[in-house]
Write a protein that holds these residues in place. Structure first.
Motif, short mmCIF file in Angstrom:
data_model
loop_
_atom_site.label_atom_id
_atom_site.label_comp_id
_atom_site.label_asym_id
_atom_site.label_seq_id
_atom_site.Cartn_x
_atom_site.Cartn_y
_atom_site.Cartn_z
N GLN A 40 -10.66 7.59 4.79
CA GLN A 40 -10.82 6.80 3.56
C GLN A 40 -12.20 7.03 2.96
OE1 GLN A 40 -9.73 3.00 5.48
NE2 GLN A 40 -8.17 2.76 3.88
N LEU A 89 -5.68 0.78 8.39
CA LEU A 89 -6.55 1.87 8.87
C LEU A 89 -8.01 1.47 9.01
CD1 LEU A 89 -5.34 5.10 7.03
CD2 LEU A 89 -4.96 4.44 9.41
N ILE A 120 -3.65 9.63 2.50
CA ILE A 120 -4.60 9.26 3.56
C ILE A 120 -3.87 9.07 4.90
CG2 ILE A 120 -6.16 7.42 4.34
CD1 ILE A 120 -7.17 7.24 1.43
N CYS A 121 -2.73 8.37 4.88
CA CYS A 121 -1.98 8.20 6.14
C CYS A 121 -1.52 9.56 6.66
CB CYS A 121 -0.78 7.28 5.93
SG CYS A 121 -1.24 5.55 5.81
N PRO A 146 -2.54 6.31 -0.85
CA PRO A 146 -2.24 5.75 0.48
C PRO A 146 -1.45 6.71 1.36
CG PRO A 146 -1.85 4.12 -1.23
CD PRO A 146 -2.08 5.43 -1.94
N THR A 155 0.05 1.14 8.41
CA THR A 155 0.05 1.45 6.98
C THR A 155 -1.40 1.60 6.53
OG1 THR A 155 -0.14 -0.82 6.21
CG2 THR A 155 2.10 -0.02 6.71
N ILE A 156 -1.56 1.96 5.28
CA ILE A 156 -2.91 2.13 4.74
C ILE A 156 -3.73 0.85 4.92
CG2 ILE A 156 -2.23 1.46 2.39
CD1 ILE A 156 -4.73 4.26 3.16
N GLY A 205 0.83 -1.22 0.00
CA GLY A 205 0.00 0.00 0.00
C GLY A 205 0.85 1.25 0.00
#
Ligand code: FES
Ligand code: FES
Length: 173
Positions: free
Chosen positions: A94, A84, A113-114, A110, A80-81, A41
């Motif tokens: 997300q 989540l 978003i993180c 990814p 990591t993605i 990801g």
């Protein structure tokens, strides 16, 4: 380069799962995640800390996995993605990205978003950014300028920024 690179054993908690790994001490956290744990990801964009595609959460704070030497993070907690979502339920960031079309090719997504998840925690904790005017007050309001500044380490080559900013604004409420 040495014929027999130094190896080391480290422990990592990745997305809630404990791992004990033997690694070449030159391995970045990004390569460890992608190549040893199969977690692809987090993306390798520049491999130089310039694009943000590899952003993960390292002990709860966003970090560029390409710049982190894995051996220096023995005992760390990594998200990591892939870690989540809560089972089938997406993380609110997300969901917001889906709702606001916050991606085009998706390669940077990814990391975006993180980074957004880490950034929202920073803002909630009252951390100022370079554009925060009131340094003494409540947690800063996340208007488009604040979001743009706080997310400036994450590059999107196809220009999905309006959707990304809208998604993060929604997730911040
Ligand atoms: S791949 Fe890590 S910042 Fe670009
Ligand atoms: S969605 Fe393509 S680089 Fe961001």
């Amino acid at each position: 380069m040495a014929a027999n690179p130094q190896r080391a054993e480290i422990a990592l908690e990745v997305n809630g799962r404990e791992h004990r790994l033997t690694i070449d001490t030159r391995t970045s956290l990004l390569d460890l995640l992608r190549e040893q744990l199969g977690l692809t990801g987090a993306k390798k964009g520049c491999d130089h800390g310039q694009c943000g595609a590899c952003t993960i959460l390292l002990d709860g704070r966003r970090a560029n996995a390409c710049l982190a030497l894995a051996v220096a993070h023995d005992g760390a907690r990594v998200t990591t993605i892939e870690g989540l979502a809560d089972g089938e339920r997406l993380h609110p960031v997300q969901e917001a990205f889906v709702e606001h079309d916050g991606f085009q090719c998706g390669y940077c997504t990814p990391g975006q978003i993180c980074s957004a998840v880490g950034m929202l925690d920073e803002a909630r904790a009252g951390w100022p950014s370079a554009v925060t005017e009131d340094l003494g007050g409540d947690p800063p309001a996340l208007d488009d300028r604040e979001i743009g500044e706080r997310m400036s380490g994450n590059i999107c080559r196809c220009g999905a920024y309006p959707g990304i900013v809208a998604a993060i604004a929604q997730a911040s409420r």
